[in-house]
Design an enzyme around this catalytic site. Structure first.
Site, short mmCIF file in Angstrom:
data_model
loop_
_atom_site.label_atom_id
_atom_site.label_comp_id
_atom_site.label_asym_id
_atom_site.label_seq_id
_atom_site.Cartn_x
_atom_site.Cartn_y
_atom_site.Cartn_z
N ALA A 8 0.85 -1.19 0.00
CA ALA A 8 0.00 0.00 0.00
C ALA A 8 0.89 1.24 0.00
O ALA A 8 1.88 1.30 0.72
CB ALA A 8 -0.91 0.01 1.23
N CYS A 9 0.50 2.21 -0.82
CA CYS A 9 1.23 3.48 -0.86
C CYS A 9 0.22 4.62 -0.67
O CYS A 9 -0.98 4.40 -0.76
CB CYS A 9 1.99 3.62 -2.18
SG CYS A 9 0.96 3.85 -3.64
N PRO A 10 0.70 5.83 -0.41
CA PRO A 10 -0.20 6.94 -0.13
C PRO A 10 -1.24 7.22 -1.22
O PRO A 10 -2.39 7.51 -0.92
CB PRO A 10 0.73 8.13 0.06
CG PRO A 10 2.00 7.53 0.55
CD PRO A 10 2.10 6.22 -0.20
N GLY A 12 -2.03 5.03 -3.65
CA GLY A 12 -2.73 3.78 -3.97
C GLY A 12 -2.73 3.41 -5.43
O GLY A 12 -3.60 2.67 -5.89
N THR A 16 1.95 0.77 -5.10
CA THR A 16 1.25 -0.38 -4.52
C THR A 16 1.37 -1.59 -5.44
O THR A 16 1.72 -2.69 -5.00
CB THR A 16 -0.25 -0.05 -4.31
OG1 THR A 16 -0.34 1.02 -3.36
CG2 THR A 16 -1.03 -1.26 -3.82
#
Length: 103
Positions: A8-10, A12, A16
């Protein structure tokens, strides 16, 4: 060995899914049983089941944000890392996860 992952990344989007692909490629190359859940712009995909979690030797959380459902992993061996590490340093990340699983 069964290894689970969550990426998950900020935003998305890109990181990700890049991290998911990187993890899956490395785990497949090593012949591990694996499953990687993504928590991205499309929501939760490839969601880990209770059975997946129960059977896991180690769980890699390659995330740069707070994820949904982290309490599912209570009592399990978990390696936390930034999502970028799963992209740029996946071999060492998986090596570290294997060490944790074998303790």
């Amino acid at each position: 060995m069964k290894v689970l992952g969550i990426t998950a990344c900020p935003t998305g989007i890109a990181h990700t899914y890049m991290a998911q692909e990187s993890l899956e490629n490395e785990l497949k190359k090593r012949g591990f049983d694996y499953k990687v859940e993504t928590q991205g712009g499309l929501g939760i995909e490839n969601e880990l089941t209770k059975e997946d979690i129960h059977d896991a030797d180690v769980i890699i959380l390659a995330v740069s944000i707070v994820i949904e459902g982290e309490e599912r992993f209570e009592g399990k061996k978990v390696l936390r890392a930034d999502v970028d590490r799963a992209i740029k340093d996946v071999k060492n990340l998986v090596d570290e996860a294997v060490e944790i699983a074998e303790v």
